[in-house]
Scaffold this active site. Structure first.
Site, PDB file in Angstrom:
ATOM      1  N   ILE A   4      17.042 -23.172 -25.271  1.00 42.98           N
ATOM      2  CA  ILE A   4      17.459 -21.785 -25.242  1.00 42.98           C
ATOM      3  C   ILE A   4      17.206 -21.215 -26.631  1.00 42.98           C
ATOM      4  O   ILE A   4      17.599 -21.815 -27.631  1.00 42.98           O
ATOM      5  CB  ILE A   4      18.955 -21.661 -24.896  1.00 42.98           C
ATOM      6  CG1 ILE A   4      19.220 -22.159 -23.479  1.00 42.98           C
ATOM      7  CG2 ILE A   4      19.422 -20.219 -25.059  1.00 42.98           C
ATOM      8  CD1 ILE A   4      18.608 -21.300 -22.398  1.00 42.98           C
ATOM      9  N   GLY A  51      11.650 -23.403 -26.442  1.00 36.57           N
ATOM     10  CA  GLY A  51      11.294 -24.810 -26.575  1.00 36.57           C
ATOM     11  C   GLY A  51       9.787 -24.935 -26.526  1.00 36.57           C
ATOM     12  O   GLY A  51       9.132 -24.296 -25.688  1.00 36.57           O
ATOM     13  N   ASN A  88      -1.276 -26.749 -37.431  1.00 36.06           N
ATOM     14  CA  ASN A  88      -1.502 -25.596 -38.295  1.00 36.06           C
ATOM     15  C   ASN A  88      -1.637 -26.046 -39.743  1.00 36.06           C
ATOM     16  O   ASN A  88      -1.540 -27.245 -40.059  1.00 36.06           O
ATOM     17  CB  ASN A  88      -0.412 -24.536 -38.111  1.00 36.06           C
ATOM     18  CG  ASN A  88       0.971 -25.026 -38.500  1.00 36.06           C
ATOM     19  OD1 ASN A  88       1.131 -25.987 -39.268  1.00 36.06           O
ATOM     20  ND2 ASN A  88       1.998 -24.378 -37.976  1.00 36.06           N
ATOM     21  N   GLY A 139      -7.615 -17.171 -37.194  1.00 33.32           N
ATOM     22  CA  GLY A 139      -8.236 -17.856 -36.074  1.00 33.32           C
ATOM     23  C   GLY A 139      -7.968 -19.343 -36.065  1.00 33.32           C
ATOM     24  O   GLY A 139      -6.828 -19.778 -36.242  1.00 33.32           O
ATOM     25  N   ASP A 150       2.476 -22.039 -29.622  1.00 34.22           N
ATOM     26  CA  ASP A 150       2.674 -22.619 -28.294  1.00 34.22           C
ATOM     27  C   ASP A 150       1.778 -21.942 -27.266  1.00 34.22           C
ATOM     28  O   ASP A 150       1.242 -22.601 -26.369  1.00 34.22           O
ATOM     29  CB  ASP A 150       4.137 -22.480 -27.874  1.00 34.22           C
ATOM     30  CG  ASP A 150       5.081 -23.260 -28.772  1.00 34.22           C
ATOM     31  OD1 ASP A 150       4.649 -24.270 -29.343  1.00 34.22           O
ATOM     32  OD2 ASP A 150       6.249 -22.849 -28.906  1.00 34.22           O
ATOM     33  N   SER A 194       4.902  -8.738 -28.457  1.00 31.52           N
ATOM     34  CA  SER A 194       6.227  -8.505 -27.882  1.00 31.52           C
ATOM     35  C   SER A 194       7.173  -9.589 -28.370  1.00 31.52           C
ATOM     36  O   SER A 194       6.750 -10.611 -28.916  1.00 31.52           O
ATOM     37  CB  SER A 194       6.168  -8.475 -26.348  1.00 31.52           C
ATOM     38  OG  SER A 194       5.633  -9.689 -25.845  1.00 31.52           O
TER      39      SER A 194
END
Length: 320
Positions: free
Chosen positions: A11, A38, A173, A223, A250, A283
């Site tokens: 959550i 998650g 990353n 990118g 994700d 968003s």
């Protein structure tokens, strides 16, 4: 075939504020929200919205949050038969602060995710996992599975390097690369190669355990790099004005898995995944912000082989 996600379910408690606090500082927030999250769940939603058949293996607590998360994943068309409800455990929770520029800080309480174990091998399709579930559970799973195995090496854990020999594609990353392969002296770039990108690729190759492995280094707004033992491809992203970057990585992983499950090459899949990740920043929230296949396709034209996808509809994103 199918995308099999073995990963975390949380959550997300998301707080919006003008700027992130410094150590010891109190900052007043503007709003808070409770959303599904998650890394595993986010990636599952992203893959499902790209059109993949998704099977999920994970764990939730015996609480209302766990029931709510399983229902939300099922509503996305995800097969939730592999999600276990653990008595006496709480569902994982992530506390996320997001500033006015879309940057974030995240604290995760693992809860039931930390007790995931006994995952059955996956023989076909794509297997995607992350490091918000126990490394011992992933070790046997990756070693014994015959599927295309993708490991998103987040959060960065040095001990996870023991898994790399059993992975076909690593996704990490730049900060995670700093953990797994600290900066070191590297050879000069080949003619035509960007020096910075070549240096990142050289460090990434030190993580390979087999000649046939590949890695993708995600670079945010810059990118991603596709790194193989003998090649390097830089794939640019789509320029957007982000609202919230939570879950963008994700989204990239889920979209990548879905495209590879369709039989695309990395050079074909990574640009699409970059575009999906960029759109996810427009968003708030992680799982709720994952774009549909139609939205990404509306933004891009999709040649069969080229590694760069041109924008065909600039109005489909907030472009500078």
């Amino acid at each position: 075939m199918a995308v099999h996600i073995v990963g975390s379910i949380n959550i997300d408690i998301i707080t919006s504020l003008q700027r992130l606090p410094l150590p010891g500082e109190t900052v007043l927030a503007e709003a808070t929200a409770r959303l599904p999250g998650g890394k595993g769940a986010n990636q599952g939603v992203a893959a499902a919205r790209m059109g993949a058949q998704v099977h999920f293996v994970g764990a939730v607590g015996e609480d209302d949050s766990g029931k709510w998360m399983v229902q939300r994943l099922a509503m996305e068309g995800i097969d939730v038969a592999g999600i276990r409800t653990l008595p006496g455990e709480a569902t994982g929770t992530a506390y996320i602060a997001v500033d006015a520029l879309g940057e974030n800080q995240i604290i995760v309480v693992s809860g039931a995710n930390a007790r995931l174990e006994g995952c059955a091998p996956v023989e076909s399709g794509v297997l995607l996992s992350q490091l918000e579930v126990p490394i011992p559970a992933l070790s046997s799973l990756l070693a014994e599975s015959g599927a295309l195995r993708i490991l998103n090496t987040a959060p960065a854990l040095v001990e996870a390097k023991a898994l790399f020999a059993h992975v076909d594609i690593l996704v990490l990353n730049r900060p995670e690369l700093d953990v797994y392969a600290p900066a070191a002296q590297v050879s000069a770039p080949l003619p035509g190669e960007d020096a910075e990108m070549a240096a990142l690729a050289a460090r990434t190759r030190t993580l390979f355990c087999r000649e046939d492995q590949a890695a993708i280094v995600t670079l945010g707004a810059a990118g991603a790099l596709i790194v193989r033992q003998g090649s390097l491809v830089h794939v640019p992203s789509i320029p957007v004005q982000p609202v919230d970057t939570v879950g963008a990585g994700d989204c990239f992983c889920g979209a990548l898995a879905a495209l590879l499950d369709e039989g695309r090459t990395l050079e074909q899949a990574v640009p699409f995944a970059c575009a999906a990740a960029a759109l996810s920043t427009l968003s708030h929230g992680a799982a709720p912000s994952m774009p549909s296949r139609a939205v990404v396709s509306d933004l891009l034209s999709e040649p069969a082989t080229e590694h760069a996808l041109p924008i065909k509809n600039r109005s489909a994103a907030i472009l500078p």
